[in-house]
Design a protein around this motif. Structure first.
Motif, mmCIF file in Angstrom:
data_model
loop_
_atom_site.group_PDB
_atom_site.id
_atom_site.type_symbol
_atom_site.label_atom_id
_atom_site.label_comp_id
_atom_site.label_asym_id
_atom_site.label_seq_id
_atom_site.Cartn_x
_atom_site.Cartn_y
_atom_site.Cartn_z
ATOM 1 N N ASP A 235 33.096 67.681 66.155
ATOM 2 C CA ASP A 235 34.193 67.844 67.099
ATOM 3 C C ASP A 235 34.578 66.479 67.663
ATOM 4 O OD1 ASP A 235 34.714 68.398 70.333
ATOM 5 O OD2 ASP A 235 35.896 69.634 68.930
ATOM 6 N N PHE A 236 35.880 66.199 67.726
ATOM 7 C CA PHE A 236 36.330 64.859 68.114
ATOM 8 C C PHE A 236 35.872 64.494 69.520
ATOM 9 C CE2 PHE A 236 39.491 62.021 70.004
ATOM 10 C CZ PHE A 236 39.385 60.937 69.138
ATOM 11 N N VAL A 237 36.035 65.423 70.467
ATOM 12 C CA VAL A 237 35.644 65.136 71.852
ATOM 13 C C VAL A 237 34.140 64.910 71.937
ATOM 14 C CG1 VAL A 237 35.572 66.034 74.198
ATOM 15 C CG2 VAL A 237 37.589 66.438 72.760
ATOM 16 N N THR A 238 33.385 65.772 71.273
ATOM 17 C CA THR A 238 31.927 65.602 71.277
ATOM 18 C C THR A 238 31.530 64.286 70.619
ATOM 19 O OG1 THR A 238 31.654 67.994 71.151
ATOM 20 C CG2 THR A 238 29.751 66.649 70.574
ATOM 21 N N LEU A 239 32.227 63.956 69.543
ATOM 22 C CA LEU A 239 31.945 62.704 68.849
ATOM 23 C C LEU A 239 32.175 61.501 69.757
ATOM 24 C CD1 LEU A 239 31.436 60.950 66.347
ATOM 25 C CD2 LEU A 239 33.861 61.261 65.756
ATOM 26 N N VAL A 240 33.297 61.482 70.419
ATOM 27 C CA VAL A 240 33.618 60.343 71.276
ATOM 28 C C VAL A 240 32.668 60.274 72.469
ATOM 29 C CG1 VAL A 240 35.376 59.337 72.774
ATOM 30 C CG2 VAL A 240 36.038 60.313 70.556
ATOM 31 N N VAL A 241 32.461 61.408 73.124
ATOM 32 C CA VAL A 241 31.595 61.413 74.311
ATOM 33 C C VAL A 241 30.179 60.988 73.953
ATOM 34 C CG1 VAL A 241 30.536 62.865 76.073
ATOM 35 C CG2 VAL A 241 32.967 63.115 75.540
ATOM 36 N N SER A 242 29.634 61.571 72.898
ATOM 37 C CA SER A 242 28.257 61.235 72.517
ATOM 38 C C SER A 242 28.147 59.775 72.082
ATOM 39 C CB SER A 242 27.776 62.164 71.405
ATOM 40 O OG SER A 242 28.593 62.009 70.242
ATOM 41 N N SER A 243 29.102 59.298 71.331
ATOM 42 C CA SER A 243 29.061 57.907 70.878
ATOM 43 C C SER A 243 29.132 56.941 72.053
ATOM 44 C CB SER A 243 30.206 57.636 69.900
ATOM 45 O OG SER A 243 30.104 58.444 68.753
ATOM 46 N N VAL A 244 30.025 57.226 73.000
ATOM 47 C CA VAL A 244 30.167 56.354 74.167
ATOM 48 C C VAL A 244 28.911 56.374 75.013
ATOM 49 C CG1 VAL A 244 31.416 56.030 76.328
ATOM 50 C CG2 VAL A 244 32.678 56.496 74.223
#
Length: 388
Positions: A36-45
């Motif tokens: 999931d894009f939001v999960t990807l960005v949040v977790s990566s950050v």
């Protein structure tokens, strides 16, 4: 909790951490494709920020850096993310815990190496990202290999830091020892010069004072006595000034000891005392055979100089007796001077007797001084041929 760092060190750590975080974030976003894009960005950050922050404060506060690294690992496992570039910060953090951390942080980093290896193995074997099939007989060798590899990598970083810590401590101890030795050497040199200064100045001033007092009373009856006294004062003062200049030169330039008085200078010392009006009797039996060691000659001269100075200052006006006995193995010297009734026999608590005892001890001998009836006696015994 916080170590003192220079400004440029803090700037370098922050810049390196920022650059590392930027590169790690780009790689983490690539590794998480398909989620999931939001999960990807949040977790990566979150993972990148935690690891970059740990990298930024690793030298400022190794304990906080270790905590941030664990936080980043927990976030990574919570989002079921695979190992990434951001995890490289863990090795730098373990290094600094061993190199710069307190005792607790030091051992916390050591324990974290084992705990981290175990957590990595369990996460890779049983985690939702890798462990779809769970633990099987075929996966046991892989799990053991992962455990050994992770433990070796984490402990290697910690061990390198521990070696650096040991090297730093050894260098600090060596520097502290060198400073202590330098301070002790300087203190010994100051004590030696102070002792020589006391011997020279005290003796010369005692002779000058005695001559001046004698000339003041004798000049009325015999004007020539004043002239003779002034000549003695002039000679004594010039000799003292030369000795003081030599000592000050040694103190200022840290040069060698320079020429020191020997037994050949005793006759001049006796002449100065006699010129001050003291009846001096000298008995040398047996005489020295050959040339005694320079340290023994210097000690004997300085002890006799101080003892005669005390006799001149505190004596009761009677004869002063000096006895020297040069035996093959040692030399014995005694100085007897009368003490006025009711007067303090000597400066028993001053620097004179302390200096004489130090002289004797430096030459490997001993010295005793004290009143015996109506006389004050100084006895010293100095070995010949024994290193000081």
């Amino acid at each position: 909790m916080f170590r003192p760092l220079k400004t440029y060190q803090l700037v370098v750590d922050v810049v390196v951490a920022a650059a590392f975080g930027l590169v790690a974030l780009l790689v983490e976003l690539q590794l998480g494709r398909g989620a999931d894009f939001v999960t990807l960005v949040v977790s990566s950050v979150l993972v990148t920020v935690a690891m970059a922050a740990a990298l930024a404060v690793r030298r400022l506060s190794p304990g906080i850096a270790l905590g941030l690294a664990w936080l980043g690992a927990i976030i990574q496992m919570g989002f079921a993310r695979p190992p990434g570039v951001a995890d490289l910060a863990i090795f730098a953090v373990l290094y600094t815990t061993a190199a710069y951390g307190s005792a607790r942080v030091f051992w916390a980093g050591f324990a974290s190496s084992f705990a981290g290896a175990l957590v990595i193995t369990v996460y890779l074997v049983f985690g939702p990202y890798f462990g779809a099939s769970g633990l099987t007989w075929s996966s046991i060798p892989i799990a053991l290999a992962v455990l050994v590899a992770a433990g070796f990598a984490l402990l290697l970083s910690w061990t390198v830091g521990a070696l650096v810590r040991t090297g730093v401590r050894a260098r600090e101890n060596r520097d502290a020892q060198q400073r202590a030795e330098a301070e002790a050497s300087a203190e010994q040199e100051r004590v030696r010069i102070a002792r020589d200064m006391h011997d020279v100045v005290a003796h010369s001033l005692a002779v000058v004072i005695a001559q001046a007092d004698g000339a003041r009373y004798a000049s009325a009856a015999d004007p020539a006595a004043a002239t003779a006294a002034l000549g003695t004062i002039s000679t004594t003062a010039r000799a003292a000034l030369a000795d003081v200049r030599l000592l000050l030169t040694q103190l200022r330039h840290s040069q060698g000891d320079g020429p020191q008085p020997t037994l050949g200078d005793l006759e001049e010392l006796y002449a100065q005392v006699r010129a001050a009006g003291v009846e001096l009797r000298v008995d040398v039996d047996p005489a020295p055979v050959g040339e005694p060691p320079a340290a023994v000659q210097l000690a004997a001269y300085r002890i006799l100089q101080e003892a005669l100075t005390n006799a001149l200052r505190h004596g009761g006006g009677g004869p002063v007796e000096v006895r020297l006995a040069w035996h093959p193995s040692h030399v014995e010297l005694e100085v007897h001077n009368p003490v006025p009734p009711g007067a303090s026999p000597s400066d028993a608590h001053g620097h004179g007797l302390i200096g004489m005892r130090e002289r004797a001890q430096l030459a490997g001998g001993r010295l005793d001084a004290g009143a015996q009836g109506d006389r004050f006696v100084v006895r010293a015994q100095l070995p010949i041929g024994v290193p000081a």
